[in-house]
Design a protein around this motif. Structure first.
Motif, PDB file in Angstrom:
ATOM      1  N   TYR A  19     -11.837   8.452 -16.692  1.00  0.00           N
ATOM      2  CA  TYR A  19     -10.786   7.775 -15.932  1.00  0.00           C
ATOM      3  C   TYR A  19      -9.907   6.926 -16.841  1.00  0.00           C
ATOM      4  O   TYR A  19     -10.395   6.296 -17.780  1.00  0.00           O
ATOM      5  CB  TYR A  19     -11.405   6.865 -14.871  1.00  0.00           C
ATOM      6  N   ALA A  20      -8.617   6.914 -16.550  1.00  0.00           N
ATOM      7  CA  ALA A  20      -7.661   6.079 -17.275  1.00  0.00           C
ATOM      8  C   ALA A  20      -7.258   4.910 -16.382  1.00  0.00           C
ATOM      9  O   ALA A  20      -7.104   5.072 -15.164  1.00  0.00           O
ATOM     10  CB  ALA A  20      -6.420   6.882 -17.653  1.00  0.00           C
ATOM     11  N   PRO A  21      -7.064   3.721 -16.973  1.00  0.00           N
ATOM     12  CA  PRO A  21      -6.593   2.579 -16.192  1.00  0.00           C
ATOM     13  C   PRO A  21      -5.110   2.732 -15.858  1.00  0.00           C
ATOM     14  O   PRO A  21      -4.343   3.301 -16.641  1.00  0.00           O
ATOM     15  CB  PRO A  21      -6.831   1.386 -17.119  1.00  0.00           C
ATOM     16  N   LEU A  39      -2.352   3.507 -18.650  1.00  0.00           N
ATOM     17  CA  LEU A  39      -2.638   2.851 -19.920  1.00  0.00           C
ATOM     18  C   LEU A  39      -3.537   3.726 -20.792  1.00  0.00           C
ATOM     19  O   LEU A  39      -4.199   4.640 -20.297  1.00  0.00           O
ATOM     20  CB  LEU A  39      -3.330   1.512 -19.662  1.00  0.00           C
ATOM     21  N   ASP A  40      -3.550   3.429 -22.072  1.00  0.00           N
ATOM     22  CA  ASP A  40      -4.429   4.140 -23.000  1.00  0.00           C
ATOM     23  C   ASP A  40      -5.881   3.806 -22.688  1.00  0.00           C
ATOM     24  O   ASP A  40      -6.197   2.711 -22.233  1.00  0.00           O
ATOM     25  CB  ASP A  40      -4.125   3.735 -24.443  1.00  0.00           C
ATOM     26  N   LYS A  50     -10.543   0.462 -13.736  1.00  0.00           N
ATOM     27  CA  LYS A  50      -9.848  -0.594 -12.991  1.00  0.00           C
ATOM     28  C   LYS A  50     -10.051  -1.948 -13.651  1.00  0.00           C
ATOM     29  O   LYS A  50      -9.128  -2.761 -13.698  1.00  0.00           O
ATOM     30  CB  LYS A  50     -10.315  -0.618 -11.540  1.00  0.00           C
ATOM     31  N   PHE A  51     -11.256  -2.200 -14.177  1.00  0.00           N
ATOM     32  CA  PHE A  51     -11.477  -3.454 -14.900  1.00  0.00           C
ATOM     33  C   PHE A  51     -10.605  -3.514 -16.158  1.00  0.00           C
ATOM     34  O   PHE A  51     -10.067  -4.572 -16.508  1.00  0.00           O
ATOM     35  CB  PHE A  51     -12.949  -3.641 -15.258  1.00  0.00           C
ATOM     36  N   ALA A  52     -10.445  -2.394 -16.845  1.00  0.00           N
ATOM     37  CA  ALA A  52      -9.569  -2.360 -18.023  1.00  0.00           C
ATOM     38  C   ALA A  52      -8.123  -2.641 -17.620  1.00  0.00           C
ATOM     39  O   ALA A  52      -7.398  -3.358 -18.317  1.00  0.00           O
ATOM     40  CB  ALA A  52      -9.678  -1.004 -18.714  1.00  0.00           C
ATOM     41  N   ALA A  53      -7.684  -2.083 -16.493  1.00  0.00           N
ATOM     42  CA  ALA A  53      -6.322  -2.353 -16.000  1.00  0.00           C
ATOM     43  C   ALA A  53      -6.178  -3.819 -15.635  1.00  0.00           C
ATOM     44  O   ALA A  53      -5.149  -4.444 -15.929  1.00  0.00           O
ATOM     45  CB  ALA A  53      -6.008  -1.456 -14.803  1.00  0.00           C
ATOM     46  N   PHE A  57      -3.555  -6.485 -17.198  1.00  0.00           N
ATOM     47  CA  PHE A  57      -2.639  -7.255 -16.352  1.00  0.00           C
ATOM     48  C   PHE A  57      -2.809  -8.749 -16.613  1.00  0.00           C
ATOM     49  O   PHE A  57      -1.833  -9.484 -16.732  1.00  0.00           O
ATOM     50  CB  PHE A  57      -2.890  -6.921 -14.879  1.00  0.00           C
ATOM     51  N   THR A  58      -4.043  -9.199 -16.742  1.00  0.00           N
ATOM     52  CA  THR A  58      -4.312 -10.614 -17.013  1.00  0.00           C
ATOM     53  C   THR A  58      -3.736 -11.021 -18.360  1.00  0.00           C
ATOM     54  O   THR A  58      -3.124 -12.083 -18.490  1.00  0.00           O
ATOM     55  CB  THR A  58      -5.828 -10.879 -16.986  1.00  0.00           C
ATOM     56  N   GLU A  59      -3.911 -10.174 -19.360  1.00  0.00           N
ATOM     57  CA  GLU A  59      -3.375 -10.477 -20.686  1.00  0.00           C
ATOM     58  C   GLU A  59      -1.847 -10.578 -20.640  1.00  0.00           C
ATOM     59  O   GLU A  59      -1.264 -11.472 -21.259  1.00  0.00           O
ATOM     60  CB  GLU A  59      -3.794  -9.385 -21.674  1.00  0.00           C
TER      61      GLU A  59
END
Length: 63
Positions: A19-21, A39-40, A50-53, A57-59
């Protein structure tokens, strides 16, 4: 981004089975349709993606 925009996260299943974010930005209707940005990265589950996304987003929000 002002109060008329919204954002969401998602995961996209890749042909590899991983899965990709995905970041989704939703502007006001008069601006246009939602923008999906894949995203990559490849993750073993939709939840990991989803956690990576969410991390991306937070960053972005902190900058």
């Amino acid at each position: 981004m002002d109060e008329h925009w919204t954002a969401d996260i998602d995961a996209e299943l890749l042909s590899s089975g991983l899965y990709a974010p995905v970041l989704i930005l939703v502007p006001p209707a008069e601006v246009g349709p939602p923008l999906r940005r894949v995203l990559d990265g490849e993750h073993p589950s939709a939840e990991h993606a989803k956690f990576a996304a969410l991390n991306a987003f937070t960053e972005m929000a902190l900058k």
